[in-house]
Motif scaffolding. Structure first.
Motif, short mmCIF file in Angstrom:
data_model
loop_
_atom_site.label_atom_id
_atom_site.label_comp_id
_atom_site.label_asym_id
_atom_site.label_seq_id
_atom_site.Cartn_x
_atom_site.Cartn_y
_atom_site.Cartn_z
N ALA A 154 8.09 1.13 4.74
CA ALA A 154 9.23 1.50 3.90
C ALA A 154 9.20 3.00 3.69
CB ALA A 154 9.17 0.77 2.56
N HIS A 155 10.30 3.65 4.02
CA HIS A 155 10.39 5.11 3.93
C HIS A 155 11.27 5.48 2.74
CE1 HIS A 155 11.43 9.19 6.02
NE2 HIS A 155 10.54 9.33 5.05
N VAL A 156 10.65 6.01 1.71
CA VAL A 156 11.36 6.49 0.54
C VAL A 156 11.85 7.91 0.81
CG1 VAL A 156 11.15 7.03 -1.92
CG2 VAL A 156 9.97 5.03 -0.97
N LEU A 162 0.86 -1.19 0.00
CA LEU A 162 0.00 0.00 0.00
C LEU A 162 0.89 1.23 0.00
CD1 LEU A 162 -2.90 1.20 0.21
CD2 LEU A 162 -2.50 1.35 2.68
N THR A 163 0.82 2.00 -1.07
CA THR A 163 1.59 3.24 -1.20
C THR A 163 0.68 4.40 -0.81
OG1 THR A 163 2.85 2.25 -3.01
CG2 THR A 163 3.03 4.63 -2.72
N VAL A 164 1.12 5.20 0.14
CA VAL A 164 0.29 6.28 0.69
C VAL A 164 0.96 7.62 0.40
CG1 VAL A 164 -0.74 7.24 2.79
CG2 VAL A 164 -0.50 4.75 2.55
N VAL A 189 5.73 5.06 2.39
CA VAL A 189 5.53 6.51 2.49
C VAL A 189 6.78 7.20 1.97
CG1 VAL A 189 3.95 6.32 4.45
CG2 VAL A 189 6.40 6.64 4.87
N GLN A 190 6.64 8.46 1.64
CA GLN A 190 7.75 9.20 1.04
C GLN A 190 7.95 10.53 1.74
OE1 GLN A 190 7.77 12.21 -0.89
NE2 GLN A 190 9.98 12.01 -1.19
N ASP A 235 8.42 13.72 3.96
CA ASP A 235 8.33 14.40 5.25
C ASP A 235 7.00 15.10 5.50
OD1 ASP A 235 8.46 16.54 3.48
OD2 ASP A 235 10.55 16.99 3.92
N THR A 236 5.97 14.70 4.78
CA THR A 236 4.68 15.38 4.92
C THR A 236 3.90 14.84 6.11
OG1 THR A 236 3.49 13.82 3.55
CG2 THR A 236 4.57 15.66 2.41
N ALA A 237 2.81 15.54 6.44
CA ALA A 237 1.90 15.02 7.45
C ALA A 237 1.30 13.69 7.01
CB ALA A 237 0.78 16.03 7.72
N THR A 238 1.01 13.55 5.72
CA THR A 238 0.52 12.28 5.19
C THR A 238 1.51 11.16 5.44
OG1 THR A 238 -0.93 13.22 3.49
CG2 THR A 238 -0.02 11.04 3.06
N ALA A 239 2.78 11.40 5.14
CA ALA A 239 3.81 10.37 5.33
C ALA A 239 3.95 9.99 6.80
CB ALA A 239 5.14 10.86 4.78
N MET A 240 3.98 10.99 7.67
CA MET A 240 4.12 10.71 9.10
C MET A 240 2.93 9.92 9.62
SD MET A 240 3.08 11.78 12.35
CE MET A 240 2.56 13.50 12.28
N CYS A 241 1.72 10.32 9.24
CA CYS A 241 0.53 9.62 9.73
C CYS A 241 0.41 8.23 9.10
CB CYS A 241 -0.72 10.45 9.44
SG CYS A 241 -0.81 11.95 10.43
#
Length: 372
Positions: A116-118, A6-8, A94-95, A97-103
């Motif tokens: 996995a952190h891109v 799942l890519t968010v 997630v990719q 440093d956004t709020a979306t990535a953090m959440c």
């Protein structure tokens, strides 16, 4: 059995940097690829989705007028959590440093789903520069199981925070994959980036300077200083500035008040991805407070003056492709004029090696997901 990924993502920069990964996952029989978008950048996100041919499986559409960061965070966390409960993926990607990535990372952590952190490991060393992105990165870094660092410097930063070295891999940055993809499409279909033609014609014979500015830490005095610098640069008769103005009123109101009506300053609407790639191509140099531009412009041999006090991408500074100029108007003007007037100084930056990737980062990341 194929692994479900799942890519968010939710913002335009995330979409640009993740669509090459989504394309690669979708073409690999080892995976079932699912996509969740949050709509953190609604219109600008949708442009990239359309151009890249990515159809989200989930769209949370979280944005509301004048939404606070904590309200946004709450909506993101619960919304992504519901998607995770429905999908039950093997990995969440997630990719940045956004709020979306953090959440996305936090919701996955609560469910013990691997993250996995891109673009992992970027650090400015100052928790309020960029804000709130620096803290978001660090939070994700404590929960990720796979850290896809774009450079050796980013990987070293993670090791310095005692992240397990076995989970850190230098992959390059997928933004270079995306730039190669879109420039190839523009060569095949020039009309997809033809919207700048009027400005190219109007400014023929002048050197074009591209401008972007939107960072929260520059709101107020910083944004006023940037506007003042642009006005002073525009006093030269050998340049023109093309400035896609961010939709945020903290940016738009200042720039309209200070720069509207100048003959050689084009204050235009935000550009879709092909048109932004075209701007990078026709520009002599870029003035920006963006992170991504620090990576993209050098891939096309364009010097970058970074209108911030710090950068989480020191590799560009070290390589000579970018230079920090802060938000002091006098310094922005001086450094811009130096590049315009000193051919050797310009060539030194334009020809410096871009440290951010070779265009094959997405495949490296997909192979790591398969092996993990």
């Amino acid at each position: 059995m194929a692994r479900k990924i799942l890519t968010v993502f939710g913002t335009r920069p995330e979409a640009i940097k993740l669509f090459p990964l989504v394309h690669t996952l979708e073409g690999d029989a080892r995976f079932v690829s699912r996509v969740c978008v949050t709509g953190q950048h609604r219109g600008m996100l949708d442009q990239v989705l359309q151009i890249a041919g990515v159809a989200p499986d989930h769209d949370l559409d979280v944005m509301q007028p004048d939404q606070s960061l904590d309200a946004l965070t709450a909506r993101l966390l619960t919304g992504i959590g519901q998607v995770l409960d429905a999908e039950r993926p093997d990995w969440v990607v997630v990719q940045g440093d956004t709020a979306t990535a953090m959440c996305g990372a936090l919701a996955a952590y609560y469910r013990k789903i691997r993250v996995a952190h891109v673009e992992a490991g970027l650090r400015s060393g100052h928790i309020y520069h960029p804000w709130p992105e620096e803290a978001n990165r660090k939070i994700i870094g404590t929960m990720a199981h796979l850290h896809c660092a774009p450079t050796d410097t980013a990987a070293d930063a993670l090791r310095g925070e005692n992240v397990d070295p076995a989970t850190i891999h230098v992959t390059g940055n997928t933004v270079i994959d995306a730039l190669h993809w879109v420039t190839a499409r523009i060569r095949e279909r020039p009309e997809i980036a033809g919207g700048l033609a009027q400005w190219e014609t109007r400014f023929a014979g002048r050197r074009i300077i591209g401008v972007t500015s939107h960072r929260r830490e520059n709101f107020g005095e910083g944004m006023q200083a940037i506007a003042g610098a642009i006005r002073r640069i525009a006093a030269r008769d050998d340049v023109a500035l093309i400035f896609p103005v961010h939709l945020n009123p903290h940016v738009r109101q200042v720039m309209q008040a200070e720069l509207a009506g100048l003959d050689n300053v084009a204050l235009i609407e935000p550009l879709d991805y092909p048109h932004f790639a075209r701007l990078l191509d026709i520009a002599t140099l870029m003035l920006t407070d963006s992170g991504g531009v620090q990576e993209e412009a050098p891939a096309l041999g364009k010097p970058v003056l970074v209108m911030r006090e710090t950068t989480e991408r020191p590799e560009g500074i070290a390589a000579g492709t970018a230079r920090l100029v802060g938000t002091d108007a006098a310094r922005i003007v001086a450094e811009t004029c130096r590049l315009l007037d000193d051919a050797d100084a310009y060539a030194a930056m334009a020809r410096a090696h871009n440290p951010f990737g070779d265009g094959t980062s997405a495949q490296r990341i997909v192979d790591l997901l398969a092996a993990g």
